[in-house]
Scaffold this motif. Structure first.
Motif, PDB file in Angstrom:
ATOM      1  N   ARG A   1      50.255  12.397 103.019  1.00 50.59           N
ATOM      2  CA  ARG A   1      49.100  13.147 102.886  1.00 50.59           C
ATOM      3  C   ARG A   1      47.854  12.192 102.889  1.00 50.59           C
ATOM      4  O   ARG A   1      46.723  12.268 102.271  1.00 50.59           O
ATOM      5  CB  ARG A   1      49.073  13.399 101.316  1.00 50.59           C
ATOM      6  CG  ARG A   1      50.252  14.601 100.721  1.00 50.59           C
ATOM      7  CD  ARG A   1      49.213  15.277 100.061  1.00 50.59           C
ATOM      8  NE  ARG A   1      49.593  14.615  97.920  1.00 50.59           N
ATOM      9  CZ  ARG A   1      48.789  15.243  97.879  1.00 50.59           C
ATOM     10  NH1 ARG A   1      47.845  16.167  97.417  1.00 50.59           N
ATOM     11  NH2 ARG A   1      49.128  13.892  96.141  1.00 50.59           N
TER      12      ARG A   1
ATOM     13  N   GLU B   1      44.447  13.119 103.802  1.00 51.02           N
ATOM     14  CA  GLU B   1      44.598  14.152 102.157  1.00 51.02           C
ATOM     15  C   GLU B   1      43.985  14.238 101.384  1.00 51.02           C
ATOM     16  O   GLU B   1      44.030  13.581 100.422  1.00 51.02           O
ATOM     17  CB  GLU B   1      45.539  15.233 102.072  1.00 51.02           C
ATOM     18  CG  GLU B   1      44.924  16.382 101.542  1.00 51.02           C
ATOM     19  CD  GLU B   1      46.181  16.826 100.337  1.00 51.02           C
ATOM     20  OE1 GLU B   1      46.134  17.333  99.671  1.00 51.02           O
ATOM     21  OE2 GLU B   1      47.412  17.569 101.496  1.00 51.02           O
ATOM     22  N   GLU B   2      42.253  13.452 101.336  1.00 49.04           N
ATOM     23  CA  GLU B   2      41.463  12.463 100.454  1.00 49.04           C
ATOM     24  C   GLU B   2      41.122  13.678  99.531  1.00 49.04           C
ATOM     25  O   GLU B   2      41.333  14.644  99.729  1.00 49.04           O
ATOM     26  CB  GLU B   2      40.136  12.364 101.154  1.00 49.04           C
ATOM     27  CG  GLU B   2      40.347  11.290 102.561  1.00 49.04           C
ATOM     28  CD  GLU B   2      39.459  10.188 103.178  1.00 49.04           C
ATOM     29  OE1 GLU B   2      38.920   9.848 103.412  1.00 49.04           O
ATOM     30  OE2 GLU B   2      38.361  11.372 102.473  1.00 49.04           O
TER      31      GLU B   2
ATOM     32  N   ARG C   1      43.955  12.488  93.070  1.00 51.10           N
ATOM     33  CA  ARG C   1      45.701  12.397  92.935  1.00 51.10           C
ATOM     34  C   ARG C   1      45.827  11.678  90.866  1.00 51.10           C
ATOM     35  O   ARG C   1      45.097  11.201  90.596  1.00 51.10           O
ATOM     36  CB  ARG C   1      45.762  10.964  93.462  1.00 51.10           C
ATOM     37  CG  ARG C   1      45.525  11.286  95.076  1.00 51.10           C
ATOM     38  CD  ARG C   1      46.873  11.320  95.777  1.00 51.10           C
ATOM     39  NE  ARG C   1      46.995  11.826  97.021  1.00 51.10           N
ATOM     40  CZ  ARG C   1      45.903  12.225  98.339  1.00 51.10           C
ATOM     41  NH1 ARG C   1      44.683  13.016  97.262  1.00 51.10           N
ATOM     42  NH2 ARG C   1      46.186  12.195  99.331  1.00 51.10           N
TER      43      ARG C   1
ATOM     44  N   ARG D   1      40.930   7.741  99.792  1.00 47.90           N
ATOM     45  CA  ARG D   1      39.840   7.892 100.705  1.00 47.90           C
ATOM     46  C   ARG D   1      41.033   6.911 102.029  1.00 47.90           C
ATOM     47  O   ARG D   1      41.733   6.270 101.278  1.00 47.90           O
ATOM     48  CB  ARG D   1      38.405   7.442  99.875  1.00 47.90           C
ATOM     49  CG  ARG D   1      38.168   6.393  99.531  1.00 47.90           C
ATOM     50  CD  ARG D   1      36.930   6.284  99.320  1.00 47.90           C
ATOM     51  NE  ARG D   1      36.093   7.157  98.327  1.00 47.90           N
ATOM     52  CZ  ARG D   1      36.079   7.127  97.170  1.00 47.90           C
ATOM     53  NH1 ARG D   1      37.040   5.726  96.569  1.00 47.90           N
ATOM     54  NH2 ARG D   1      36.128   8.096  96.827  1.00 47.90           N
ATOM     55  N   THR D   2      40.608   6.755 102.309  1.00 46.27           N
ATOM     56  CA  THR D   2      41.356   6.310 104.348  1.00 46.27           C
ATOM     57  C   THR D   2      40.341   5.295 104.401  1.00 46.27           C
ATOM     58  O   THR D   2      39.719   5.180 103.157  1.00 46.27           O
ATOM     59  CB  THR D   2      41.035   7.156 105.241  1.00 46.27           C
ATOM     60  OG1 THR D   2      40.237   7.891 105.932  1.00 46.27           O
ATOM     61  CG2 THR D   2      41.431   8.007 105.398  1.00 46.27           C
TER      62      THR D   2
END
Length: 244
Positions: free
Chosen positions: A171, A174-175, A178, A192-193
């Motif tokens: 995922r 998919e920010e 968690r 976040r990426t």
């Protein structure tokens, strides 16, 4: 409501037993790298976001900072900071990073250690930090690496014998929220990426100087149990930037 797990008595006691909590900066696997990324603190006004026990605050004062403001949402963290890293030139304030008043041109250096993965909007925070810095001011921070936060559980996959097989990554794009396993507790963090981290800085106006995925130094690899596991996947991301 912003989560503050660190004021939970059991969780705080577990955190207090970590190597970085007991030994300070020398006990942090990333410190050998992060230290080299920090600017000259001489006569600078410093803001430490999510200051914890105040180790970075004390470091800045010891290297000539004019003043340091350390903020943290945890009263227990700040009580410990005042106990072990007190100085007439350090002011500690109990406030969430999102709620702090970022007065324009009020700091020369903003630092943060492993706090931003608890913040829902990094882009908005970057704008506030940029505004609070003087022209040419520095922003240096560490955060949990996107590879580390992506899947969410923040634990290895194990074989039938209980040995670590691999670190799961899922995922990634998919920010958002968690629920991680940390110190035996469920803790809410935000994934976040890498693209999001970098673009948030650039859009705010920062010029990025360094981006490093650190590995522990040789001393920690040889003396701390399981530290060699940190060479199997990136756990942290270190970034330094200046206000353009």
């Amino acid at each position: 409501m912003k989560e503050n797990k660190y004021d939970d008595e059991t969780f705080f006691e577990q955190y207090s037993q970590m190597n970085r909590s007991i030994n300070g900066l020398s006990g942090a696997g990333e410190w050998n790298t992060l230290q080299k990324m920090l600017p000259d603190f001489k006569d600078k006004r410093v803001l430490d976001l999510g200051c914890g026990f105040g180790w970075h605050c004390r470091y800045a004062i010891d290297r000539g900072a004019l003043s340091v403001m350390g903020i943290d949402i945890s009263e227990k963290m700040l009580h410990k900071a005042k106990e072990i890293n007190q100085s007439a030139f350090i002011r500690y304030e109990c406030v969430a990073i999102e709620d702090f008043e970022y007065v324009e041109n009020s700091f020369d250096i903003v630092i943060s250690s492993l706090a931003f993965h608890y913040i829902s909007s990094f882009e908005e925070l970057c704008k506030k930090i940029y505004r609070s810095l003087t022209p040419g001011g520095w922003f240096v921070f560490s955060v949990e690496h996107p590879v580390f936060t992506a899947e969410g559980s923040q634990d290895w996959e194990y074989d039938k014998k209980g040995d670590k097989k691999y670190w799961p990554v899922d995922r990634y794009f998919e920010e958002g929220v968690r629920e991680a396993n940390f110190l035996g507790e469920k803790v809410v963090k935000y994934h976040r990426t890498l693209t999001t981290y970098i673009n948030a800085l650039l859009k705010a106006g920062f010029e990025i100087c360094e981006l490093i995925e650190p590995v522990p130094d040789k001393r920690l690899l040889e003396t701390v149990p399981d530290m060699k596991e940190e060479l199997r996947r990136p756990m942290m991301l270190l970034v330094s930037a200046v206000k353009g």
